[in-house]
Design a protein around this motif. Structure first.
Motif, PDB file in Angstrom:
ATOM      1  N   ARG A 143       0.814  -1.232   0.000  1.00 48.71           N
ATOM      2  CA  ARG A 143       0.000   0.000   0.000  1.00 48.71           C
ATOM      3  C   ARG A 143       0.833   1.261   0.000  1.00 48.71           C
ATOM      4  O   ARG A 143       0.279   2.373   0.028  1.00 48.71           O
ATOM      5  N   ASN A 144       2.141   1.149   0.064  1.00 46.28           N
ATOM      6  CA  ASN A 144       2.944   2.359   0.320  1.00 46.28           C
ATOM      7  C   ASN A 144       3.183   3.159  -0.958  1.00 46.28           C
ATOM      8  O   ASN A 144       2.722   2.801  -2.041  1.00 46.28           O
ATOM      9  N   ALA A 145       3.984   4.230  -0.809  1.00 48.12           N
ATOM     10  CA  ALA A 145       4.209   5.133  -1.943  1.00 48.12           C
ATOM     11  C   ALA A 145       5.358   4.665  -2.834  1.00 48.12           C
ATOM     12  O   ALA A 145       5.607   5.252  -3.884  1.00 48.12           O
TER      13      ALA A 145
ATOM     14  N   TRP B 146      -1.548   1.268   7.781  1.00 50.71           N
ATOM     15  CA  TRP B 146      -1.053   1.515   9.143  1.00 50.71           C
ATOM     16  C   TRP B 146       0.469   1.503   9.186  1.00 50.71           C
ATOM     17  O   TRP B 146       1.074   0.431   9.087  1.00 50.71           O
ATOM     18  N   ILE B 147       1.070   2.674   9.339  1.00 51.64           N
ATOM     19  CA  ILE B 147       2.511   2.691   9.583  1.00 51.64           C
ATOM     20  C   ILE B 147       2.749   2.456  11.079  1.00 51.64           C
ATOM     21  O   ILE B 147       1.837   2.609  11.884  1.00 51.64           O
ATOM     22  N   CYS B 148       3.945   2.078  11.441  1.00 52.07           N
ATOM     23  CA  CYS B 148       4.224   1.657  12.812  1.00 52.07           C
ATOM     24  C   CYS B 148       5.194   2.634  13.486  1.00 52.07           C
ATOM     25  O   CYS B 148       6.375   2.677  13.137  1.00 52.07           O
TER      26      CYS B 148
ATOM     27  N   GLY C  24       6.982   4.765   9.155  1.00 53.04           N
ATOM     28  CA  GLY C  24       6.568   5.221   7.826  1.00 53.04           C
ATOM     29  C   GLY C  24       7.668   5.222   6.799  1.00 53.04           C
ATOM     30  O   GLY C  24       7.483   5.676   5.677  1.00 53.04           O
ATOM     31  N   SER C  25       8.842   4.710   7.156  1.00 48.40           N
ATOM     32  CA  SER C  25       9.949   4.687   6.203  1.00 48.40           C
ATOM     33  C   SER C  25      10.641   3.330   6.289  1.00 48.40           C
ATOM     34  O   SER C  25      11.668   3.182   6.951  1.00 48.40           O
ATOM     35  N   GLY C  26      10.043   2.350   5.607  1.00 49.55           N
ATOM     36  CA  GLY C  26      10.576   0.990   5.766  1.00 49.55           C
ATOM     37  C   GLY C  26      10.721   0.212   4.481  1.00 49.55           C
ATOM     38  O   GLY C  26      11.084  -0.968   4.518  1.00 49.55           O
TER      39      GLY C  26
END
Ligand SMILES: Cc1cc2nc3c(=O)[nH]c(=O)nc-3n(C[C@H](O)[C@H](O)[C@H](O)COP(=O)(O)OP(=O)(O)OC[C@H]3O[C@@H](n4cnc5c(N)ncnc54)[C@H](O)[C@@H]3O)c2cc1C
Length: 445
Positions: free
Chosen positions: A82-84, A359-361, A386-388
């Motif tokens: 789902r991320n960018a 959901w970011i952690c 949010g940066s993984g």
């Protein structure tokens, strides 16, 4: 929508969200089917996102251990699909300046090396033949106010001096003339090694490599109950119990409520929201001088990020709702669209075609932690804030080393547990307060 602070399970065999990625990526690759009988395994990994798949791949390739990955829904159903799709040399939210102050320069450099290794590993796995629509290299960090450019320039100098990192400084005119005419940009710094990918195809590629190395991936297999019995971890899925010597928790922001005592009250799942617009016409591209396909993020406390996709749509993201119950409220997508239009007024009539969130952690100390229990039977990696996308691959590699009882670098990432949130039941109230503080900070300071 599933809410990890309230729900005991992310579901079973739930379909992908209606995202741009799910729509353009084609058919999901084969997996090994749901667990349908009891299994006895050496290592079980819970969660088939980047962390779980990387851990499984490295266990198989580097340590000869063939793990079983248990995924509640579909491969990369959580954040990984789902991320960018920004591949960046970073994770967490702690600045290098803060790291140097707290732990000294050697530790700061060690953490930088781990972030850099994440990007190298992603590159080398893509080079094994993963088709993930990689775009031109470049990560532009935009100053959303004139005074923020000074901070960015200081950051660039620190990174140039400390790590020899190739960082370019761009004036407001350079940004607008050479990259995109973003009216909220007051200058920027540009890293030459960040880039954008299709994140779902990337995860599918990792799964393919992992299965070729002997890993079993079982989708539609949520772990609903967990017992420790006779020196084994008993993982109860709907149609079979998986007994494992060692278990890796790779559920990150999607970890259900009360899942395991090792991680209870140590994370805060926060919704990040994305919209993808309809494709821009040539005239619209010219009107905003949208030349670049580099990935872009701003300096706000509540960050916005965007990129032009291969089919000339704009992906635009930022914070979403606070609870799962309100996640699908179109208000949040509309808010992103209106912010996008303040950056590009020529797109006043643009509509969005896709909207979704994930959901970011968050970790209390703004740092990912890869850790284990005293018995070395349960391991986890969480808190990428949010940066993984890139670092999760390195985290998976380090998790594999821990599971295989090999040494890992002596860094706070790997030798400290996630700290507990004080007043954990009030985490959402704290988040609400932070959003208000961030709004004021971004507007006035
Ligand atoms: C909107 C958004 C944009 C983002 N953009 C970027 C970006 O551009 N760059 C970047 O670096 N990072 C970004 N991130 C963060 C990045 O996507 C995550 O850090 C990364 O994907 C985490 O991967 P993971 O494998 O650890 O967790 P996930 O991908 O979330 O995987 C966890 C999996 O565990 C499964 N699970 C949970 N409970 C159970 C259970 N009981 N049994 C079985 N399975 C279970 C879930 O179904 C899920 O598939 C973004 C995140 C979001 C939400």
């Amino acid at each position: 929508m599933y809410d990890p602070l309230h729900d005991l399970s992310p579901g079973c065999n739930e379909a992908y969200p209606e995202s741009y990625w799910a729509n353009v990526s084609g058919i999901a690759p084969e997996h090994d089917g749901a667990v349908i009988a009891d299994l006895d395994v050496d290592v079980a990994i819970i969660g088939a996102g980047y962390t779980g798949l990387s851990c499984a791949l490295h266990l198989a390739r580097e340590h000869g251990i063939k793990a079983h990955v248990l995924e509640a829904n579909q491969t990369a159903w959580g954040c990984s699909g789902r991320n960018a799709g920004f591949i960046l040399k970073s994770s967490g939210r702690k600045s290098y300046g803060q790291m140097a102050k707290q732990w000294g320069e050697e530790v700061m450099r060690g953490i930088y090396q781990e972030m850099a290794a994440g990007v190298e590993t992603v590159n080398s796995l893509i080079n094994e033949g993963i088709d993930c629509d990689q775009q031109s290299a470049g990560y532009i960090k935009v100053a959303h106010k004139a005074n923020k450019l000074k901070e960015l320039v200081e950051l660039a100098k620190l990174q140039q001096n400390m790590f020899g990192y190739d960082v370019e400084i761009l004036s407001q005119n350079q940004v607008r003339e050479q990259y995109m005419d973003d009216r909220n940009a007051y200058g920027a710094i540009r890293y030459k090694d960040g880039f954008g990918v299709n994140p779902l195809k990337l995860a599918w590629g990792y799964q393919k490599l992992a299965r070729e190395a002997g890993v079993k991936v079982h989708c539609a297999s949520p772990v609903n109950h967990w017992k420790s019995q006779d020196n084994k971890q008993k993982l109860h899925t709907p149609n079979g119990i998986v007994s494992a010597q060692k278990v890796v928790i790779a559920t990150n922001g999607y970890t259900p409520k009360n899942f395991h005592s090792l991680i209870t009250d140590r994370t805060l799942p926060v919704l990040s929201q994305i919209i993808v617009t309809e494709p821009l016409s040539e005239a619209q591209i010219v009107a905003c001088n949208f030349l670049t396909s580099n990935v872009v993020m701003d300096t706000r406390a509540l960050k916005y990020y965007y990129r032009k996709l291969p089919d000339n749509r704009i992906l635009f993201g930022g914070r979403g709702a606070i609870t799962g119950k309100s996640a699908d409220d179109p208000y949040y997508a509309q808010r992103l669209l209106s912010v996008l239009k303040t950056s590009f007024p020529a797109l006043a009539n643009l509509k969005y075609s896709y909207a979704w969130s994930g959901w970011i952690c968050m970790a209390l100390d703004d740092l990912p932690h890869i850790y284990q229990n005293d018995e070395q039977s349960v391991f986890y990696s969480m808190g990428y804030c949010g940066s993984g996308v890139a670092f999760s691959v390195q985290a998976g590699k380090r998790l594999a080393e821990k599971v295989a009882e090999k040494p890992v670098p002596n860094l706070p990432l790997y030798n400290k547990a996630l700290p507990k949130f004080p007043f954990a039941p009030l985490r959402r109230v704290g988040q609400w307060g932070y959003f208000h503080y961030g709004k004021i900070k971004d507007q006035w300071f």
